[in-house]
Design an enzyme around this catalytic site. Structure first.
Site, short mmCIF file in Angstrom:
data_model
loop_
_atom_site.label_atom_id
_atom_site.label_comp_id
_atom_site.label_asym_id
_atom_site.label_seq_id
_atom_site.Cartn_x
_atom_site.Cartn_y
_atom_site.Cartn_z
N TYR A 14 0.84 -1.20 0.00
CA TYR A 14 0.00 0.00 0.00
C TYR A 14 0.87 1.25 0.00
O TYR A 14 1.84 1.34 0.76
CB TYR A 14 -0.91 0.02 1.23
CG TYR A 14 -1.80 1.23 1.28
CD1 TYR A 14 -2.94 1.31 0.48
CD2 TYR A 14 -1.52 2.30 2.12
CE1 TYR A 14 -3.76 2.44 0.50
CE2 TYR A 14 -2.33 3.42 2.16
CZ TYR A 14 -3.45 3.48 1.35
OH TYR A 14 -4.26 4.59 1.37
N VAL A 15 0.48 2.18 -0.84
CA VAL A 15 1.07 3.51 -0.87
C VAL A 15 -0.08 4.50 -0.86
O VAL A 15 -1.05 4.35 -1.61
CB VAL A 15 1.95 3.71 -2.14
CG1 VAL A 15 2.49 5.14 -2.21
CG2 VAL A 15 3.09 2.70 -2.18
N GLY A 54 7.35 5.52 -7.86
CA GLY A 54 8.31 4.44 -7.66
C GLY A 54 8.33 3.84 -6.27
O GLY A 54 9.13 2.95 -5.98
N ILE A 55 7.43 4.30 -5.40
CA ILE A 55 7.43 3.83 -4.00
C ILE A 55 6.90 2.41 -3.92
O ILE A 55 7.49 1.56 -3.24
CB ILE A 55 6.62 4.81 -3.12
CG1 ILE A 55 7.32 6.17 -3.13
CG2 ILE A 55 6.48 4.27 -1.70
CD1 ILE A 55 6.51 7.31 -2.53
N TYR A 83 1.30 -4.63 -11.48
CA TYR A 83 1.93 -5.93 -11.26
C TYR A 83 2.34 -6.58 -12.57
O TYR A 83 3.41 -7.19 -12.68
CB TYR A 83 1.01 -6.85 -10.46
CG TYR A 83 0.72 -6.36 -9.05
CD1 TYR A 83 1.73 -5.87 -8.24
CD2 TYR A 83 -0.57 -6.37 -8.54
CE1 TYR A 83 1.47 -5.42 -6.96
CE2 TYR A 83 -0.84 -5.93 -7.25
CZ TYR A 83 0.19 -5.45 -6.47
OH TYR A 83 -0.07 -5.02 -5.20
#
Length: 169
Positions: free
Chosen positions: A94-95, A103-104, A139
Site C-alpha cells: 500500500y502507498v 516508484g514507491i 503488477y
C-alpha cells in the site's frame, strides 16, 4: 521524490493500522476489518512473528496533506509450496494515493522480492482485488502474472463458525 524504505518496527503499528484501514476502505471491505494496532504489535513483533513489515517514509518537508511521513508499507510472510518449495507471500502492498506513481510501490515490492530471494524463495505470491485494475496493470508491468487466469487456482477460505466446526474432532 525522496523517500526511504526500511524494516518495520513496533512503533510503526499505529501507521500500519491507519493505512490498512485506508486500504480496506478503498477495496470496499471496511466492514470486514477487525484487526487492531495491538494485534499488529503482538503478531508481528513477537519471538516468532506471523508477518514482517517494510515501511516507506518521506522527509518532513514532503509529508502528506494530513501530516503523515509514513506513507506506504508492505506486509509479508514466508510460506511453502508443494511444487516450488520456499515462497514469500506479500499480504499487503500500500502507498497512500497522493504518493503513487513515484516508484514507491515498486521499491516496496522489490524489497519483498529481495528478502524472499535472500531466504531461498522461488516465488512471490500475493492477491489483488479484481476491481483494482491499476494495481493489476502495475503488477503485470513488473513481470507478474494472474495465477487464476493461467493455472485455474482459486483462493478458498474457511473462517468463523465454519472454521470452528471444521476444527471439531
Amino acid at each position: 521524490m525522496e523517500f526511504s524504505v526500511r524494516t518495520g518496527k513496533v512503533e510503526d503499528c499505529k501507521d500500519i493500522a491507519r493505512m490498512i484501514a485506508e486500504l480496506t476502505e478503498f477495496e470496499g471491505m471496511s466492514d470486514h476489518l477487525t484487526l487492531t494496532q495491538k494485534d499488529l504489535e503482538q503478531d508481528g513483533f513477537c519471538k516468532k512473528p506471523f508477518f514482517h513489515a517494510i515501511m516507506t517514509e518521506v522527509p518532513e518537508s514532503h509529508k502528506s496533506s494530513n501530516g503523515h511521513t509514513k506513507i506506504g508499507y508492505a506486509l509479508y510472510y514466508f510460506a511453502y509450496s508443494s511444487s516450488k518449495g520456499r515462497t514469500v507471500h506479500m499480504e499487503d502492498l500500500y502507498v497512500m494515493p497522493e504518493f503513487r506513481g513515484k516508484g514507491i510501490g515498486k521499491a516496496l515490492m522489490s524489497k519483498v522480492a529481495q528478502l524472499g530471494m535472500a531466504a531461498g524463495c522461488k516465488q512471490l505470491d500475493f492477491i489483488v482485488k479484481d476491481t483494482n485494475t491499476s494495481a493489476i496493470d502495475f503488477y503485470a508491468r513488473t513481470g507478474c502474472f494472474d495465477v487464476t487466469e493461467h493455472h485455474g487456482y482459486h483462493l478458498m477460505r474457511c473462517e468463523g463458525e465454519a472454521m470452528q466446526s471444521l476444527a471439531q474432532p
